[in-house]
Write an enzyme that holds these catalytic residues in place. Structure first.
Site, short mmCIF file in Angstrom:
data_model
loop_
_atom_site.label_atom_id
_atom_site.label_comp_id
_atom_site.label_asym_id
_atom_site.label_seq_id
_atom_site.Cartn_x
_atom_site.Cartn_y
_atom_site.Cartn_z
CG ASP A 12 -1.96 0.99 1.30
OD1 ASP A 12 -2.42 1.40 0.22
OD2 ASP A 12 -2.36 1.37 2.42
CG ASN B 153 -7.06 0.92 -0.32
OD1 ASN B 153 -7.48 0.00 -1.02
ND2 ASN B 153 -5.92 1.51 -0.52
CB ILE B 154 -11.31 -0.51 5.08
CG1 ILE B 154 -12.40 -0.18 4.04
CG2 ILE B 154 -11.83 -0.29 6.51
CD1 ILE B 154 -13.56 -1.15 4.02
CB THR C 64 -9.06 4.59 10.29
OG1 THR C 64 -7.97 5.20 9.57
CG2 THR C 64 -9.24 5.30 11.61
O1 G3H Z 1 -4.42 3.01 1.88
C1 G3H Z 1 -5.14 2.78 2.87
C2 G3H Z 1 -6.33 3.52 3.13
O2 G3H Z 1 -6.59 4.44 2.18
C3 G3H Z 1 -7.10 3.37 4.37
O3 G3H Z 1 -7.72 4.57 4.77
O4 G3H Z 1 -7.51 4.28 7.21
O5 G3H Z 1 -8.93 6.08 6.26
O6 G3H Z 1 -9.64 3.71 6.08
P1 G3H Z 1 -8.51 4.65 6.16
ZN ZN Z 2 -4.58 5.14 1.25
#
Ligand code: G3H
Ligand code: ZN
Length: 293
Positions: free
Chosen positions: A81, A226-227, A229
């Protein structure tokens, strides 16, 4: 089984579902996400970002995650990532990752295209698919140098065609590290991008997206969502609660089962919202020779 990104994204647009890419920081959350995927019989993407790889070296993390993916009963993609440069991407490929992101989003578009093309050449030589980003998704609370810039459909089309990437991260209103689901997603902009880009789109910062909008996104060209947090909050809040509840506990292995269960439940919730289980149904239908259209 270890899966390639292009295989799990193959039908997401046509069949109106998306696959979550969960940010992983160790064995516990990786196991919880694989358990969630196996529970639903759906594919999943496990992603490691810069801070995760500062904590666990890529060669170590890669080997562990690839082994876990190989032992899973569902397709699991191991994804780099926000890869910062050529060397980071090369190390991930060497470590066995089955998908890489190169993030040149803070560069002028010409330079982003030039550097992304170099990464595509490298990764495709090893048959590894590449995600890159055009436009920019900022962070709510840190990394102030990362700007918020919605993606122009013109740039998205040009970027996809000129670089040959396999999927494209675009900025349409989400923000990284939101704790509340209050992001304002621009569905008109999504339509305009979809009209000119024919590869799957990638959403970053999806913790901040409402349940209703996640459901809507599943029916768009967004194939990878993408998740991070949301799962980090589930894990961390469980740990805090347990430590506060029992002032003598010091063995972390006693603290992990509840935290892992909370991550698993959070992952299941997001997978259901994104309709990820369609992938499994479709595979079965296809192997039975049934039409799914
Ligand atoms: O690349 C990872 C993410 O974009 C995760 O984003 O932590 O806001 O869900 P987030
Ligand atoms: Zn990201």
């Amino acid at each position: 089984m270890l899966a390639m990104l292009r295989d799990v994204l193959k039908d997401t647009t046509k069949k109106k579902y998306a696959i979550p890419a969960f940010n992983i920081f160790g064995f516990e959350d990786a196991k919880a996400c694989i358990d969630a995927a196996e529970h639903l019989g759906a594919p999943v993407i496990l992603a490691t970002n810069k801070v995760a790889l500062e904590h666990i070296p890529v060669a170590v993390f890669g080997r562990m995650l690839v082994t876990m993916a190989e032992q899973a009963t569902v397709p699991v993609v191991i994804h780099l990532d926000h890869g910062a440069d050529y060397e980071t991407v090369a190390k991930a490929i060497h470590a066995g990752y089955s998908s890489v992101m190169y993030d040149g989003s803070q560069l002028p578009i010409e330079e982003n295209i030039r550097k992304t093309k170099e990464i595509v050449k490298l990764a495709h030589a090893f048959d590894i698919p590449v995600e890159a980003e055009v436009g920019s998704v900022a962070y709510r609370d840190k990394y102030r140098h990362i700007k918020q810039e919605h993606t122009s459909p013109y740039d998205a089309q040009r970027f996809a065609v000129e670089t040959g990437v396999d999927c494209l991260a675009v900025s349409v209103g989400s923000l990284h590290r939101m704790e509340e689901q209050t992001a304002e997603i621009d569905f008109e902009l999504i339509k305009a991008i979809e009209a000119v880009v024919d590869i799957p789109l990638v959403m970053h910062g999806a913790t901040g997206i409402s349940d209703e909008n996640l459901r809507k996104l599943a029916a768009t060209s967004f194939g990878k969502v993408n998740i991070g947090t949301a799962l980090r909050m589930a894990f961390g809040r469980s740990l805090r609660k347990q430590v506060e509840a029992d002032p003598v506990v010091y063995d972390r292995l006693e603290l992990f089962p509840d935290a892992m269960e909370k991550v698993k439940q959070a992952a299941i919730n997001k997978m259901l919202l994104l309709n990820s289980t369609r992938a499994n149904t479709l595979e079965e239908e296809m192997s039975n020779g049934e039409s799914t259209d």
